[in-house]
Design a protein around this motif. Sequence first.
Motif, PDB file in Angstrom:
ATOM      1  N   GLY A   1       0.801  -1.218   0.000  1.00 32.43           N
ATOM      2  CA  GLY A   1       0.000   0.000   0.000  1.00 32.43           C
ATOM      3  C   GLY A   1       0.829   1.260   0.000  1.00 32.43           C
ATOM      4  O   GLY A   1       0.310   2.347  -0.262  1.00 32.43           O
ATOM      5  N   ASP A   2       2.141   1.149   0.282  1.00 36.03           N
ATOM      6  CA  ASP A   2       3.002   2.323   0.309  1.00 36.03           C
ATOM      7  C   ASP A   2       3.405   2.703  -1.106  1.00 36.03           C
ATOM      8  O   ASP A   2       3.440   1.866  -2.017  1.00 36.03           O
ATOM      9  N   ASN A   3       3.750   3.968  -1.293  1.00 38.70           N
ATOM     10  CA  ASN A   3       4.231   4.440  -2.589  1.00 38.70           C
ATOM     11  C   ASN A   3       5.708   4.133  -2.734  1.00 38.70           C
ATOM     12  O   ASN A   3       6.469   4.206  -1.766  1.00 38.70           O
ATOM     13  N   VAL A   4       6.139   3.808  -3.943  1.00 40.32           N
ATOM     14  CA  VAL A   4       7.546   3.534  -4.225  1.00 40.32           C
ATOM     15  C   VAL A   4       7.931   4.293  -5.489  1.00 40.32           C
ATOM     16  O   VAL A   4       7.122   4.446  -6.405  1.00 40.32           O
ATOM     17  N   ARG A   5       9.173   4.811  -5.518  1.00 37.64           N
ATOM     18  CA  ARG A   5       9.609   5.663  -6.623  1.00 37.64           C
ATOM     19  C   ARG A   5      10.503   4.903  -7.592  1.00 37.64           C
ATOM     20  O   ARG A   5      11.234   3.995  -7.206  1.00 37.64           O
ATOM     21  N   SER A   6      10.453   5.292  -8.845  1.00 37.57           N
ATOM     22  CA  SER A   6      11.336   4.695  -9.832  1.00 37.57           C
ATOM     23  C   SER A   6      12.784   5.030  -9.495  1.00 37.57           C
ATOM     24  O   SER A   6      13.080   6.063  -8.907  1.00 37.57           O
ATOM     25  N   GLY A   7      13.678   4.120  -9.880  1.00 34.24           N
ATOM     26  CA  GLY A   7      15.096   4.338  -9.635  1.00 34.24           C
ATOM     27  C   GLY A   7      15.623   3.678  -8.393  1.00 34.24           C
ATOM     28  O   GLY A   7      16.833   3.512  -8.241  1.00 34.24           O
ATOM     29  N   VAL A   8      14.737   3.291  -7.441  1.00 32.34           N
ATOM     30  CA  VAL A   8      15.200   2.586  -6.248  1.00 32.34           C
ATOM     31  C   VAL A   8      15.324   1.098  -6.567  1.00 32.34           C
ATOM     32  O   VAL A   8      14.727   0.595  -7.522  1.00 32.34           O
ATOM     33  N   VAL A   9      16.116   0.394  -5.776  1.00 33.42           N
ATOM     34  CA  VAL A   9      16.408  -1.014  -6.045  1.00 33.42           C
ATOM     35  C   VAL A   9      15.685  -1.893  -5.032  1.00 33.42           C
ATOM     36  O   VAL A   9      15.722  -1.622  -3.830  1.00 33.42           O
ATOM     37  N   ASN A  10      15.018  -2.932  -5.523  1.00 35.49           N
ATOM     38  CA  ASN A  10      14.353  -3.895  -4.641  1.00 35.49           C
ATOM     39  C   ASN A  10      15.422  -4.700  -3.912  1.00 35.49           C
ATOM     40  O   ASN A  10      16.107  -5.538  -4.508  1.00 35.49           O
ATOM     41  N   ALA A  11      15.567  -4.445  -2.614  1.00 31.32           N
ATOM     42  CA  ALA A  11      16.579  -5.137  -1.811  1.00 31.32           C
ATOM     43  C   ALA A  11      15.999  -6.319  -1.046  1.00 31.32           C
ATOM     44  O   ALA A  11      16.690  -6.918  -0.221  1.00 31.32           O
ATOM     45  N   GLY A  12      14.748  -6.664  -1.324  1.00 30.77           N
ATOM     46  CA  GLY A  12      14.112  -7.776  -0.626  1.00 30.77           C
ATOM     47  C   GLY A  12      13.574  -8.801  -1.602  1.00 30.77           C
ATOM     48  O   GLY A  12      14.158  -9.049  -2.654  1.00 30.77           O
ATOM     49  N   ARG A  13      12.438  -9.343  -1.282  1.00 29.19           N
ATOM     50  CA  ARG A  13      11.837 -10.381  -2.118  1.00 29.19           C
ATOM     51  C   ARG A  13      11.111  -9.739  -3.300  1.00 29.19           C
ATOM     52  O   ARG A  13      10.803  -8.540  -3.277  1.00 29.19           O
ATOM     53  N   PRO A  14      10.809 -10.519  -4.355  1.00 28.23           N
ATOM     54  CA  PRO A  14      10.032  -9.974  -5.480  1.00 28.23           C
ATOM     55  C   PRO A  14       8.696  -9.424  -4.992  1.00 28.23           C
ATOM     56  O   PRO A  14       8.076  -9.980  -4.073  1.00 28.23           O
ATOM     57  N   ALA A  15       8.268  -8.332  -5.592  1.00 32.25           N
ATOM     58  CA  ALA A  15       7.032  -7.679  -5.148  1.00 32.25           C
ATOM     59  C   ALA A  15       6.260  -7.159  -6.345  1.00 32.25           C
ATOM     60  O   ALA A  15       6.843  -6.720  -7.342  1.00 32.25           O
ATOM     61  N   ARG A  16       4.935  -7.219  -6.234  1.00 33.75           N
ATOM     62  CA  ARG A  16       4.071  -6.662  -7.267  1.00 33.75           C
ATOM     63  C   ARG A  16       3.683  -5.228  -6.900  1.00 33.75           C
ATOM     64  O   ARG A  16       3.624  -4.872  -5.719  1.00 33.75           O
ATOM     65  N   MET A  17       3.398  -4.433  -7.906  1.00 29.91           N
ATOM     66  CA  MET A  17       3.022  -3.039  -7.704  1.00 29.91           C
ATOM     67  C   MET A  17       2.081  -2.603  -8.813  1.00 29.91           C
ATOM     68  O   MET A  17       1.999  -3.226  -9.867  1.00 29.91           O
ATOM     69  N   ILE A  18       1.363  -1.503  -8.538  1.00 33.51           N
ATOM     70  CA  ILE A  18       0.506  -0.857  -9.539  1.00 33.51           C
ATOM     71  C   ILE A  18       1.166   0.450  -9.958  1.00 33.51           C
ATOM     72  O   ILE A  18       1.547   1.260  -9.097  1.00 33.51           O
ATOM     73  N   ALA A  19       1.350   0.654 -11.248  1.00 27.94           N
ATOM     74  CA  ALA A  19       1.960   1.883 -11.746  1.00 27.94           C
ATOM     75  C   ALA A  19       1.029   3.065 -11.512  1.00 27.94           C
ATOM     76  O   ALA A  19      -0.154   3.010 -11.856  1.00 27.94           O
ATOM     77  N   THR A  20       1.572   4.129 -10.911  1.00 29.04           N
ATOM     78  CA  THR A  20       0.782   5.351 -10.690  1.00 29.04           C
ATOM     79  C   THR A  20       1.270   6.512 -11.559  1.00 29.04           C
ATOM     80  O   THR A  20       0.661   7.574 -11.561  1.00 29.04           O
ATOM     81  N   GLU A  21       2.385   6.314 -12.277  1.00 27.66           N
ATOM     82  CA  GLU A  21       2.907   7.323 -13.199  1.00 27.66           C
ATOM     83  C   GLU A  21       3.507   6.628 -14.407  1.00 27.66           C
ATOM     84  O   GLU A  21       3.914   5.463 -14.332  1.00 27.66           O
ATOM     85  N   THR A  22       3.572   7.336 -15.514  1.00 25.63           N
ATOM     86  CA  THR A  22       4.302   6.831 -16.673  1.00 25.63           C
ATOM     87  C   THR A  22       5.794   7.079 -16.468  1.00 25.63           C
ATOM     88  O   THR A  22       6.201   7.800 -15.550  1.00 25.63           O
ATOM     89  N   ALA A  23       6.627   6.502 -17.328  1.00 22.37           N
ATOM     90  CA  ALA A  23       8.078   6.590 -17.147  1.00 22.37           C
ATOM     91  C   ALA A  23       8.576   8.026 -17.205  1.00 22.37           C
ATOM     92  O   ALA A  23       9.404   8.446 -16.405  1.00 22.37           O
ATOM     93  N   ASP A  24       8.062   8.807 -18.163  1.00 22.41           N
ATOM     94  CA  ASP A  24       8.594  10.165 -18.324  1.00 22.41           C
ATOM     95  C   ASP A  24       8.143  11.103 -17.212  1.00 22.41           C
ATOM     96  O   ASP A  24       8.696  12.194 -17.059  1.00 22.41           O
ATOM     97  N   ARG A  25       7.151  10.704 -16.414  1.00 20.41           N
ATOM     98  CA  ARG A  25       6.700  11.540 -15.296  1.00 20.41           C
ATOM     99  C   ARG A  25       7.112  10.967 -13.942  1.00 20.41           C
ATOM    100  O   ARG A  25       6.723  11.486 -12.910  1.00 20.41           O
ATOM    101  N   SER A  26       7.902   9.912 -13.957  1.00 25.04           N
ATOM    102  CA  SER A  26       8.320   9.282 -12.711  1.00 25.04           C
ATOM    103  C   SER A  26       9.534   9.985 -12.127  1.00 25.04           C
ATOM    104  O   SER A  26      10.186  10.816 -12.772  1.00 25.04           O
ATOM    105  N   ALA A  27       9.849   9.603 -10.882  1.00 29.79           N
ATOM    106  CA  ALA A  27      10.855  10.331 -10.111  1.00 29.79           C
ATOM    107  C   ALA A  27      12.229  10.309 -10.753  1.00 29.79           C
ATOM    108  O   ALA A  27      12.903  11.335 -10.857  1.00 29.79           O
ATOM    109  N   TYR A  28      12.663   9.148 -11.243  1.00 33.19           N
ATOM    110  CA  TYR A  28      14.060   9.029 -11.664  1.00 33.19           C
ATOM    111  C   TYR A  28      14.352   9.832 -12.922  1.00 33.19           C
ATOM    112  O   TYR A  28      15.381  10.506 -13.010  1.00 33.19           O
ATOM    113  N   SER A  29      13.451   9.789 -13.898  1.00 29.70           N
ATOM    114  CA  SER A  29      13.687  10.557 -15.121  1.00 29.70           C
ATOM    115  C   SER A  29      13.715  12.049 -14.813  1.00 29.70           C
ATOM    116  O   SER A  29      14.482  12.807 -15.415  1.00 29.70           O
ATOM    117  N   GLY A  30      12.876  12.468 -13.861  1.00 32.38           N
ATOM    118  CA  GLY A  30      12.892  13.879 -13.474  1.00 32.38           C
ATOM    119  C   GLY A  30      14.208  14.273 -12.834  1.00 32.38           C
ATOM    120  O   GLY A  30      14.736  15.358 -13.079  1.00 32.38           O
TER     121      GLY A  30
END
Length: 767
Positions: A189-218
């Motif tokens: 349920g928490d928000n996660v930003r593009s560009g961070v690395v999954n340091a745990g187990r595989p996880a599913r997520m729902i995209a809330t932004e497109t790539a060009d509007r996500s944190a890392y590209s900005g």
Amino acid sequence: MTASKPGPGLSEPTTGRDTILFITATALLLVGAASSLSGGDGLATALWIAATVLGLSYSTVTIAVALRRRRPSVDVIAWLALVGALLVREPLAGAIIAVMLFTGGVLEARASARAARELGALAARAPRIARREGDGGLHEIPVSEVAVGDRLLVGAGEIVPVDGRLLESTSFDESALSGEPMPVERPAGDNVRSGVVNAGRPARMIATETADRSAYSGIVRLVEQAQASTAPFVRLADRFAVAFVPLTLAVAGLAWALSGDPVRAVAVLVVATPCPLLLAAPIAIMSGLSRASRHGVIIKGGAALEQLAAARVLLFDKTGTLTRGRPSISEVVTADGMDADELLRLAASLDQTSAHVLAAAIVTAARDRGIALAPASEVAERPGYGLQGRVDGREVRLGKAVWILADPPPAWVRRARRRAAVEGSLTVFAAVDGRPAGVFLLTDPLRADAPRMMRALRYAGIQRTVLITGDRADIAESVGRIVGTDAVYADRDPAEKLAIVEDEQATAPTIMVGDGVNDAPALAAAAVGVALAARGATASAEAADIVLTSDRIDGLADAIFIARRSHRIARRAAATGMALSAAAMALAAFGLLTPTLGAVLQEGIDVAAIAMALTVLLPGRTHTVVLPAADLAAARRLYVQHTALGPLIEQVRTVADGLTGSSADLKRLGELLDRLEADLLPHERAEEEQLLPIVARALGGPDPTGALSRTHTEIEHQVRRLRRCFEDIGDEPEPDELTDIRAGLYGLHAIMRLHNAQEEENAFSLI
């Protein structure tokens, strides 16, 4: 000495070429010195002359390029010194000057190459592939094809491709965005930003932004902008260094004319280098930018850093700056016969399929309470109204009141609307099997670290703070009082915000902090615009001079400390170096320094000025508190418990509301008291024994936890008092008895709300 910096459009010298020239000149100097010591004066002279000619050729090229671009060049001094050294037969001095010249070139080229390399590395690690769930399983797609609402799988060790909301808990390495080296545990349920690395187990997520509007590209775009600016003091250093050329020529000419000895003129030229200005000032400023980035602060060039150092007035928006910028559930009001946790379970099970920000708040609340969610089916969205679907065979609707309620509304709806109006809450109504079942009240809570941030900013030198918001005046005034602002402007549109910033800017240098599109004009008008881009790139981040990449605004106080220290050291290093150079010029003009000794002395002055500039990289004063690993783990464990008890605290007020008339729900009161004694009081005792010593060690000073300890005692006293009152009443309590218990519950609720706010500000904000 150093070569002139290329102007716009000129290609920077490569690190490899400058390094080869530096190594060659240094080798010629050292081999010549060895030959001289062994008696080979002829070979030594030839080697030193070769080094001098190499430096002369290099400076001739740089001067010619500068003249073609119609840019003045202080390399004229170096060129004249090299020519003079050859004419007066001081080849050793010429060789030393050449080494000095190439040293500056290497420093500049390496700084430029490092900036380009860091940007290249940042762009290179940008996510390019995403794994999307669809018919037939997982499909790898280009990250540019991800759409809002897509379900994605992020494997262990993989980079999150776009901003999204987690469907499963895991931990992330967020150092690329925040600079924080420790993995961060993110619940479902928490928000996660593009560009961070999954340091745990595989996880599913729902995209809330497109790539060009996500944190890392900005952030990549922001870093590119940060390469392009030159600090005002650095530009001043360039102008001063150019003005230094005619002064040097005049002193050299006067020394020659009065003494008749051209060697004195050459000695003056040798020591008359503006290297302390040309190198020390930029190095100090760039070191400050580097140090700020370690605190999750991107400063777009030296100009912004210098303006930040001079700022005295802070203006800021409320939403997303002093508040969290995303809603959270403050209360669940239910119809008669509906359990609040069951309603939350049904609503969150339906909402877990939605990317809407209010859906995220409901799902997060359910996860925080440890409620297991069920899969939803037949999910459909009614644009402008809400969401509907089936959960465990029951029809669930969530959305606006007009879609859920019938007229006239029942009493629980009127009570919820009154409370929402008073607290400025949003409402999401729920229906189960076609009948109104309850309403969720959502607020944008104040950041726990906001009051501490305001105190830290005043400690950093901010003299006036101003809150500007488009929100209602009563809410804005309340927030302003809590954080301690000097002025509050509410109900302001973007044009009015801009006018306020311009008025404040007319009296003192200003900082404007915001995170929304409507803040962009005000950010651009302030001396320093600061944007919070932790949830992605926005127009505010593009307009700002400084961007906070982490979700903590107290990094701004550290950035101010760093900016002022960098500016102070840059001036000190430049002034000290130029004063020593001027003294050396006087000694050379009176014949007390030979060209060779002058060259050696000037090299020492340059090294001293640069070393002084590099002290910016050393740890300086900040407000950040760093907890030991064991204390951090204990505090985080207690914070999880603290968060989980939030619904129980709100239940105290709900039970108090129900103690009216002959239908007072005494059974519910007894169950509440049981939970307070079983869950709340043990937690308060654990905080007293474990959390308060951690806070005391971290903050120091006289009794930093006295207020927290006192409220722990008061909470336990009030719970015990309510238990005695409950046990004293009979099956049919008198109205006065109910009034006393209801007053006690309201009082307990108020104390716990205040206590929790104090803990979040003074204790949990440290983590």
